[in-house]
Design a protein around this motif. Sequence first.
Motif, PDB file in Angstrom:
ATOM      1  N   MET A  34      49.246  56.246  44.018  1.00 32.75           N
ATOM      2  CA  MET A  34      48.210  55.263  44.253  1.00 32.75           C
ATOM      3  C   MET A  34      48.799  54.102  45.044  1.00 32.75           C
ATOM      4  O   MET A  34      49.924  53.700  44.820  1.00 32.75           O
ATOM      5  CB  MET A  34      47.670  54.754  42.909  1.00 32.75           C
ATOM      6  N   ARG A  35      47.987  53.577  45.934  1.00 34.44           N
ATOM      7  CA  ARG A  35      48.379  52.382  46.686  1.00 34.44           C
ATOM      8  C   ARG A  35      47.618  51.184  46.128  1.00 34.44           C
ATOM      9  O   ARG A  35      46.473  51.304  45.709  1.00 34.44           O
ATOM     10  CB  ARG A  35      48.076  52.554  48.171  1.00 34.44           C
ATOM     11  N   LEU A  36      48.289  50.038  46.138  1.00 28.93           N
ATOM     12  CA  LEU A  36      47.684  48.796  45.667  1.00 28.93           C
ATOM     13  C   LEU A  36      47.712  47.750  46.763  1.00 28.93           C
ATOM     14  O   LEU A  36      48.583  47.769  47.637  1.00 28.93           O
ATOM     15  CB  LEU A  36      48.455  48.250  44.468  1.00 28.93           C
ATOM     16  N   VAL A  37      46.771  46.829  46.661  1.00 30.83           N
ATOM     17  CA  VAL A  37      46.764  45.621  47.479  1.00 30.83           C
ATOM     18  C   VAL A  37      46.808  44.447  46.509  1.00 30.83           C
ATOM     19  O   VAL A  37      46.039  44.409  45.542  1.00 30.83           O
ATOM     20  CB  VAL A  37      45.501  45.519  48.356  1.00 30.83           C
ATOM     21  N   ALA A  38      47.708  43.526  46.737  1.00 31.50           N
ATOM     22  CA  ALA A  38      47.829  42.350  45.886  1.00 31.50           C
ATOM     23  C   ALA A  38      47.795  41.103  46.754  1.00 31.50           C
ATOM     24  O   ALA A  38      48.333  41.091  47.861  1.00 31.50           O
ATOM     25  CB  ALA A  38      49.129  42.397  45.092  1.00 31.50           C
ATOM     26  N   GLU A  39      47.156  40.080  46.238  1.00 36.54           N
ATOM     27  CA  GLU A  39      47.166  38.770  46.897  1.00 36.54           C
ATOM     28  C   GLU A  39      47.623  37.753  45.867  1.00 36.54           C
ATOM     29  O   GLU A  39      47.158  37.757  44.725  1.00 36.54           O
ATOM     30  CB  GLU A  39      45.783  38.407  47.413  1.00 36.54           C
ATOM     31  N   PHE A  40      48.551  36.909  46.275  1.00 34.76           N
ATOM     32  CA  PHE A  40      49.014  35.873  45.359  1.00 34.76           C
ATOM     33  C   PHE A  40      49.138  34.545  46.076  1.00 34.76           C
ATOM     34  O   PHE A  40      49.315  34.487  47.295  1.00 34.76           O
ATOM     35  CB  PHE A  40      50.359  36.251  44.709  1.00 34.76           C
ATOM     36  N   THR A  41      48.984  33.488  45.300  1.00 37.06           N
ATOM     37  CA  THR A  41      49.219  32.133  45.791  1.00 37.06           C
ATOM     38  C   THR A  41      50.197  31.459  44.842  1.00 37.06           C
ATOM     39  O   THR A  41      50.228  31.762  43.649  1.00 37.06           O
ATOM     40  CB  THR A  41      47.931  31.300  45.847  1.00 37.06           C
ATOM     41  N   THR A  42      50.996  30.583  45.401  1.00 38.73           N
ATOM     42  CA  THR A  42      51.911  29.791  44.587  1.00 38.73           C
ATOM     43  C   THR A  42      51.532  28.326  44.757  1.00 38.73           C
ATOM     44  O   THR A  42      51.092  27.907  45.821  1.00 38.73           O
ATOM     45  CB  THR A  42      53.383  30.015  45.004  1.00 38.73           C
ATOM     46  N   GLU A  43      51.657  27.596  43.686  1.00 37.40           N
ATOM     47  CA  GLU A  43      51.329  26.169  43.708  1.00 37.40           C
ATOM     48  C   GLU A  43      52.531  25.382  43.222  1.00 37.40           C
ATOM     49  O   GLU A  43      53.366  25.928  42.507  1.00 37.40           O
ATOM     50  CB  GLU A  43      50.126  25.898  42.792  1.00 37.40           C
TER      51      GLU A  43
END
Length: 80
Positions: free
Chosen positions: A1-10
């Motif tokens: 399976m392939r995943l897409v992830a989005e993250f932000t850092t603060e």
Amino acid sequence: MRLVAEFTTEPFHGEGEPPEHAVAALRAVEAAGLETEFGPLGTTVSGDADEVVQALADVLRSSLSHGATRVTLQVEPADG
């Protein structure tokens, strides 16, 4: 399976160079060899599920150890 992830850092910083915690997170996913899009408000990565999950653990460790006060994350299947 392939995943897409989005993250932000603060915390977010204004114009200029990205903060150290954002750069550390970017280096973590680049080191994993994942497809990466680095933007002013977040980073998107995609790849094999096991590789993405391992890289996200590295993102959390590296960004928090470089001054991030929060990491927000969204993950979904690449075809969904």
